[in-house]
Design a protein around this motif. Structure first.
Motif, PDB file in Angstrom:
ATOM      1  N   VAL A  88      -3.813 -24.582 -19.929  1.00  0.00           N
ATOM      2  CA  VAL A  88      -2.612 -25.675 -20.255  1.00  0.00           C
ATOM      3  C   VAL A  88      -1.480 -25.877 -19.017  1.00  0.00           C
ATOM      4  CG1 VAL A  88      -0.639 -25.940 -21.417  1.00  0.00           C
ATOM      5  CG2 VAL A  88      -2.493 -24.834 -22.565  1.00  0.00           C
ATOM      6  N   ASP A  89      -1.504 -27.117 -18.552  1.00  0.00           N
ATOM      7  CA  ASP A  89      -0.589 -27.602 -17.431  1.00  0.00           C
ATOM      8  C   ASP A  89      -1.408 -26.991 -16.149  1.00  0.00           C
ATOM      9  OD1 ASP A  89       1.243 -28.793 -18.763  1.00  0.00           O
ATOM     10  OD2 ASP A  89       2.500 -27.219 -18.953  1.00  0.00           O
ATOM     11  N   ALA A  90      -2.736 -26.815 -16.016  1.00  0.00           N
ATOM     12  CA  ALA A  90      -3.517 -26.552 -14.890  1.00  0.00           C
ATOM     13  C   ALA A  90      -3.029 -27.158 -13.864  1.00  0.00           C
ATOM     14  CB  ALA A  90      -4.906 -26.703 -15.023  1.00  0.00           C
ATOM     15  N   GLY A  91      -2.405 -26.506 -12.651  1.00  0.00           N
ATOM     16  CA  GLY A  91      -1.922 -27.072 -11.331  1.00  0.00           C
ATOM     17  C   GLY A  91      -0.603 -27.270 -11.305  1.00  0.00           C
ATOM     18  N   ARG A  92       0.042 -26.868 -12.381  1.00  0.00           N
ATOM     19  CA  ARG A  92       1.575 -27.052 -12.428  1.00  0.00           C
ATOM     20  C   ARG A  92       2.367 -25.977 -11.538  1.00  0.00           C
ATOM     21  NH1 ARG A  92       5.682 -27.253 -17.588  1.00  0.00           N
ATOM     22  NH2 ARG A  92       7.728 -26.786 -16.616  1.00  0.00           N
ATOM     23  N   TYR A  93       1.810 -24.619 -11.355  1.00  0.00           N
ATOM     24  CA  TYR A  93       2.510 -23.631 -10.750  1.00  0.00           C
ATOM     25  C   TYR A  93       1.637 -23.071  -9.431  1.00  0.00           C
ATOM     26  CZ  TYR A  93       4.712 -23.316 -15.375  1.00  0.00           C
ATOM     27  OH  TYR A  93       5.316 -23.520 -16.645  1.00  0.00           O
ATOM     28  N   LEU A  94       2.606 -22.738  -8.578  1.00  0.00           N
ATOM     29  CA  LEU A  94       2.168 -22.257  -7.400  1.00  0.00           C
ATOM     30  C   LEU A  94       2.673 -20.932  -7.391  1.00  0.00           C
ATOM     31  CD1 LEU A  94       2.807 -25.381  -5.037  1.00  0.00           C
ATOM     32  CD2 LEU A  94       0.588 -24.699  -5.819  1.00  0.00           C
ATOM     33  N   PHE A  95       1.819 -19.938  -7.024  1.00  0.00           N
ATOM     34  CA  PHE A  95       2.123 -18.381  -7.036  1.00  0.00           C
ATOM     35  C   PHE A  95       1.963 -18.072  -5.649  1.00  0.00           C
ATOM     36  CE2 PHE A  95       0.688 -19.445 -11.137  1.00  0.00           C
ATOM     37  CZ  PHE A  95       1.621 -18.907 -11.980  1.00  0.00           C
ATOM     38  N   SER A  96       2.709 -16.874  -5.082  1.00  0.00           N
ATOM     39  CA  SER A  96       2.834 -16.235  -3.708  1.00  0.00           C
ATOM     40  C   SER A  96       3.349 -15.018  -4.040  1.00  0.00           C
ATOM     41  CB  SER A  96       3.558 -17.078  -2.634  1.00  0.00           C
ATOM     42  OG  SER A  96       2.982 -18.192  -2.555  1.00  0.00           O
ATOM     43  N   PRO A  97       2.978 -13.899  -3.534  1.00  0.00           N
ATOM     44  CA  PRO A  97       3.342 -12.601  -3.445  1.00  0.00           C
ATOM     45  C   PRO A  97       4.184 -12.521  -2.047  1.00  0.00           C
ATOM     46  CG  PRO A  97       1.126 -12.319  -2.518  1.00  0.00           C
ATOM     47  CD  PRO A  97       1.291 -13.839  -2.729  1.00  0.00           C
ATOM     48  N   PHE A  98       5.085 -11.296  -2.277  1.00  0.00           N
ATOM     49  CA  PHE A  98       6.029 -11.053  -0.928  1.00  0.00           C
ATOM     50  C   PHE A  98       5.239  -9.813  -0.259  1.00  0.00           C
ATOM     51  CE2 PHE A  98       9.432 -11.970  -4.224  1.00  0.00           C
ATOM     52  CZ  PHE A  98       8.970 -13.144  -4.247  1.00  0.00           C
TER      53      PHE A  98
END
Length: 460
Positions: A88-98
Motif C-alpha cells: 500500500v502506498d508503494a514509493g511514499r516513504y524513504l527510509f535511512s538509518p543513522f
C-alpha cells in the motif's frame, strides 16, 4: 523489478483502463542524458541546500529534509536510502538509518513532506547503521557497519512494520541472528530471494544467505533457517580476484555452526569474517555497497564497490563469472584516457531505470563525485565513466543514492556529517527534453491517451 503501469486512455465518449502495459515507458529516464563534468566542484562553493554541481542544465536539486541542530536535532549521519517498494502506498516513504554510535532509523513521508524517527537512537544498542533495503515480503532491513574480534555488533535488523508504525513505541525492530555477523553495508536480494551481503573490511568477503523458505511471507519465516556461503573466485584463498565463482558454506543448512569451519564470537553468534577465512574465501578491500540488476537475457549481476582499491566488481550469478567493472584504468568520458586518481574511494552504488550504474565516492566536499558508468553491451565491464555530479559541502560526503522506482526522473541522496552538522536529503530531478517530451505526447495524442501515475508533492 518495476510494477506494471496502468495507462488510462481517454477516447471520445469512452474511458478505458489498460493494465499490464509494457515497461518500455516505465523504463525510460532522462538521467543518462548529460555531458560529463571535466572536474570536481570547488569545496564550499555551493549552498548546502543545493550542494551538487550537476552535469546537465535540465537537472535540478532541492533539499527534501534537513536536521536542525539549533532546534534540538543533531547531526544523525543519515546513510543509505530506500523506499517502500511494494504494498500500500508503494514509493511514499524513504527510509535511512543513522550511522553513529547510537543509531536509529528515520522515515520521510513524501506525501506530507515530514520526517519521523521510527527507531529511536540506541535501540537495542544499535550502532553504525548503514545498510538500507526493502524486502521481498514488504519490510525494511538495516544493519551495523561495525565488527571486529570480540565485538557483539555486526548485526542485521528487520523493522517489520515500517509503514504503519507511528514512532519508536510501536516499531517492531528485530535482530536476525541467523545471518553471520560482519561489518555490514550493502544488501541485495536476487530473483530467488537469496540475500547477499558484504564485510566492509580490508580483506572482507562477499556472502550469500540461502533461506530454507525463500517464499516466506514474513521475516520470521525467511530468517527461521538458512545457510550462508562465502564467495570463492578463481578457487578462493586469494584477493581481488576475477574469474569463475563458487560458493563455500560457512554455516549448516539451518544457520548453525558448521564443524571445522564456523567460528563463534564471544556472544555465541557466528563470526562471518573468521569463518570466511577458514573456507577460505576471496578477500576484497573494503567492499561496501551492493546492487543487483537483471539483464535483458534474464541473467542477474551483482555490483560491489571496493573503496581501498578504487574498484567496482561485477558478479554474474548465472554464468558464475566475476569481472572488474570499473577502476582507475577505466576511460574518462571527458579525457578519453584512463581516469586515474580522479576516481577515488568508490563507496555507494545505484542503478537507474535504464540499468545504468552510478558510483558515489566516499570523499569530502570538493572531491566527492558521483560517476556514471557506461556499459553499453552489459558485459559487466564499463567502457567509460564520467562525472555525473560533484558535491561541495565542507567535510561532508554524499551517500545512499537511490533512484525512484515509480518516477524514473527522480533520485535521492543524503549528505552526511557536514561541517555545519546539518544532514540533508537532496532530491535530484531530471526534466525531460522538450523534443523527447513532445514526441511522447504526440504518440499519446494519436492514441487519445492520458497517462495516470502516482504523484507526490515532492515530485519534480
Amino acid at each position: 523489478m518495476f510494477k506494471q503501469t496502468k495507462l488510462s486512455f481517454l477516447v471520445p465518449g469512452t474511458f478505458i483502463v489498460l493494465a499490464g502495459f509494457t515497461d518500455a515507458i516505465a523504463a525510460s529516464t532522462n538521467f543518462d542524458n548529460f555531458a560529463a563534468l571535466p572536474g570536481s566542484v570547488a569545496g564550499g562553493s555551493l549552498p548546502e541546500a543545493s550542494p551538487f554541481q550537476l552535469s546537465s542544465p535540465l537537472f535540478t536539486q532541492r533539499t527534501l529534509d534537513a536536521n536542525t541542530p539549533g532546534a534540538g536535532r543533531r547531526g544523525d549521519n543519515w546513510d543509505m536510502i530506500t523506499a517502500n517498494e511494494t504494498g500500500v502506498d508503494a514509493g511514499r516513504y524513504l527510509f535511512s538509518p543513522f550511522e553513529n554510535n547510537m543509531s536509529g532509523v528515520k522515515r520521510f513521508d513524501r506525501l506530507t513532506n515530514t520526517s519521523l524517527t521510527v527507531v529511536a537512537n540506541g535501540t537495542q544498542d544499535f550502532v553504525s547503521g548503514d545498510a538500507s533495503r526493502w524486502t521481498p515480503w514488504g519490510s525494511y532491513l538495516t544493519a551495523e557497519e561495525s565488527w571486529g574480534q570480540g565485538s557483539a555488533k555486526g548485526r542485521l535488523f528487520e523493522l517489520t512494520n515500517p509503514t504503519t508504525t507511528t514512532g519508536p513505541a510501536t516499531s517492531n525492530f528485530i535482530q536476525r541472528n541467523v545471518v553471520p555477523h560482519v561489518s555490514h553495508e550493502g544488501l541485495a536480494f536476487d530473483k530467488n530471494n537469496n540475500l547477499y551481503f558484504i564485510d566492509e573490511f580490508n580483506g572482507g568477503s562477499i556472502y550469500k544467505y540461502v533461506p530454507a523458505n525463500p517464499k516466506a511471507s514474513n521475516g520470521d519465516g525467511y530468517f527461521a533457517a538458512g545457510q550462508t556461503f562465502a564467495m570463492q573466485v578463481a578457487g578462493g584463498n586469494n584477493a581481488n580476484a576475477t574469474g569463475p565463482i563458487a560458493w563455500a558454506a560457512i554455516t549448516d543448512i539451518n544457520g548453525a555452526a558448521l564443524a571445522g569451519v564456523s567460528v563463534l564470537a564471544a556472544d555465541g553468534k557466528i563470526d562471518g569474517r573468521a569463518s570466511a577465512n577458514n573456507v577460505p574465501g576471496t578477500q576484497y578491500q573494503r567492499p561496501e555497497d551492493l546492487e543487483i540488476q537483471t539483464l535483458a537475457n534474464g541473467h542477474q549481476v551483482i555490483y560491489a564497490a571496493t573503496t581501498s582499491t578504487d574498484e567496482v566488481y561485477s558478479f554474474n550469478l548465472d554464468t558464475n563469472t566475476a569481472k572488474l567493472f570499473a577502476s582507475q584504468a577505466t576511460f574518462d568520458q571527458v579525457t578519453h584516457a584512463p581516469v586515474g586518481d580522479a576516481f577515488n574511494s568508490p563507496d555507494n552504488l545505484a542503478i537507474d531505470a535504464q540499468g545504468n550504474i552510478y558510483i558515489v565516492e566516499d570523499q569530502p566536499g570538493g572531491q566527492a563525485d558521483i560517476w556514471f558508468a557506461k556499459d553499453a553491451d552489459r558485459d559487466g565491464v564499463a567502457e567509460s565513466i564520467g562525472r555525473w555530479a560533484s558535491m561541495s559541502t565542507t567535510d561532508a560526503e554524499p551517500t545512499g543514492l537511490y533512484f525512484d522506482k515509480f518516477n524514473h526522473n527522480i533520485a535521492y541522496v543524503n549528505i552526511q556529517h557536514a561541517g555545519s552538522d546539518v544532514d540533508r536529503m537532496i532530491q535530484i530531478s531530471a526534466v525531460p527534453e522538450a523534443k523527447t517530451h513532445a514526441m511522447m505526447l504526440a504518440g499519446l495524442v494519436l492514441m487519445g491517451a492520458v497517462v495516470r501515475r502516482r504523484k507526490f508533492p515532492s515530485d519534480g
